[in-house]
Scaffold this active site. Structure first.
Site, short mmCIF file in Angstrom:
data_model
loop_
_atom_site.label_atom_id
_atom_site.label_comp_id
_atom_site.label_asym_id
_atom_site.label_seq_id
_atom_site.Cartn_x
_atom_site.Cartn_y
_atom_site.Cartn_z
N GLN A 1 0.60 4.58 -11.30
CA GLN A 1 -0.49 3.75 -11.82
C GLN A 1 -1.62 4.58 -12.43
O GLN A 1 -2.49 4.02 -13.10
CB GLN A 1 -1.04 2.85 -10.71
CG GLN A 1 -1.76 3.59 -9.60
CD GLN A 1 -2.12 2.71 -8.42
OE1 GLN A 1 -1.25 2.27 -7.67
NE2 GLN A 1 -3.41 2.46 -8.24
N CYS B 1 -2.68 -1.27 -8.52
CA CYS B 1 -1.57 -1.32 -7.56
C CYS B 1 -0.98 -2.72 -7.44
O CYS B 1 0.23 -2.89 -7.30
CB CYS B 1 -2.06 -0.84 -6.20
SG CYS B 1 -3.47 -1.78 -5.56
N HIS C 1 -4.63 -2.27 -0.53
CA HIS C 1 -3.65 -1.68 -1.45
C HIS C 1 -2.41 -2.58 -1.54
O HIS C 1 -1.94 -3.10 -0.52
CB HIS C 1 -3.28 -0.29 -0.94
CG HIS C 1 -2.44 0.51 -1.87
ND1 HIS C 1 -2.69 0.59 -3.23
CD2 HIS C 1 -1.34 1.29 -1.65
CE1 HIS C 1 -1.79 1.37 -3.80
NE2 HIS C 1 -0.96 1.81 -2.87
#
Lengths: 108, 231
Positions: B19, B25, B168
């Site tokens: 990324q 993410c 995340h």
């Protein structure tokens, strides 16, 4: 049987062993991950962050002994910089109207 | 349920992506889940575009003002599934390649849709249900607290204490029954997680985290998606 670990291993450093050779580790880190910094000030600051992260990795290792923790590509970032740059989950909860997956059989 | 299961061995997982310096993410977690679902539906593994989500997905939570998918500033996998459902689908990675930057313009081309969402849902906070959904429906989009991931190199992560504050988005691709845990003198079952920080991070881009105690909140926000057959 009478020897303990302390007697077998003689401490020769001041105890801050996770920082032993930090400068060398930082050199290897920069080379491995292709890091370069715009100024000497930035370099020095990143080195100070790197040293903090070495201590942090050692703490993580104690808290998480079944994994290996150490120097990664993020070792010159503060935890806040790491969160800001590489994490991006915007909400902490799911929408109330989210569909619930049906319960699946798990026995047999 | 099988004792061990890994979608990578069945060809449902694309190579690890990166990324870059972008909080996207959530888009990688979304595409990973749809890539797997599309593989189950069509038998073909197609890498899907995260950049389409970064540029075009601004889906908001109607219950929370300002909580919208927002490119490199973050997003949520479920909102991204909702966007994908509404937009008609996702393009191929090669047709809408990843740049890792926020752009003002959306270059989505409806004629180049490679995978469509049929429906999506959240999985209950029960590890057997998570495993069953993984086996039945393909890789799952999951959220996790990533504090230990900043220093993770390998092995089965099973911290004594870890916040469950989710920050995340990752992809659950399998599980194992026995990760060796020498310190605790017992074999530990674990989840296999695909991350989006490149192959040089973790175990070739993957993370192993122990099962059983909702460690780092890994069981808290799990989503499954089904792909639609393209007409």
């Amino acid at each position: 049987d009478t020897f303990s670990d302390d007697q077998l291993i003689k401490q020769v450093t001041d105890g801050s062993d996770e920082l032993l050779g930090a400068e060398h580790h930082f050199t290897l880190f920069k080379r491995k991950f292709g890091k370069s910094y715009a100024s000497q000030e930035e370099h020095d600051y990143r080195f100070s962050v790197f040293k903090r992260n070495l201590r942090r990795a050692a703490r993580h290792q104690k808290l998480d002994p079944t994994a290996t923790h150490g120097v990664t590509q993020f070792s010159d970032l503060t935890p806040a910089e790491f969160r800001r740059t590489f994490l991006g989950l915007r909400k902490l909860r799911l929408p109330k109207d989210a569909n619930q997956a049906p319960i699946l059989p798990t026995s047999d | 349920l099988p004792e061990d299961f890994d979608w990578r061995e069945k060809g449902a997982v694309t190579p690890v992506k990166n990324q870059g310096s972008c909080g996207s993410c959530w888009s990688f977690s979304t595409t990973g889940a749809l890539e797997g679902a599309n593989f189950l539906e069509t038998g073909k593994l197609v890498s899907l575009s995260e950049q389409q989500l970064v540029d075009c997905d601004h889906e908001c939570d109607p219950e929370e003002e300002g909580a919208c998918d927002s490119g490199c500033n973050g997003g949520l996998m479920n909102s991204a599934f909702e966007y994908t459902l509404k937009a008609g689908g996702l393009m191929r990675e090669e047709d809408y390649p990843y740049t890792g930057t926020d752009r003002d313009t959306c270059k989505f081309d409806k004629t180049k849709i490679a995978a469509k969402v049929a429906n999506f849902s959240v999985v209950s906070l029960d590890e057997d249900q998570i495993a069953a959904n993984l086996v039945k429906n393909g890789p799952l989009a999951v959220a996790i607290n990533a504090v230990f991931m900043q220093t993770y190199i390998g092995g089965v992560s099973c911290p004594y204490i870890c916040s469950k504050r989710l920050d995340h988005g990752v992809l659950l691709v399998g599980y194992g029954s026995a990760g060796y845990a020498p310190i605790r003198m017992k074999e530990k079952p674990y989840w296999i997680i695909k991350n989006s920080w490149g192959e040089n991070w973790g175990e070739n881009g993957f993370y192993k985290i122990c099962r059983g105690r909702n460690i780092c909140g890994v069981d808290s926000m799990v989503s499954t998606v089904a792909a639609a057959v393209r007409s």
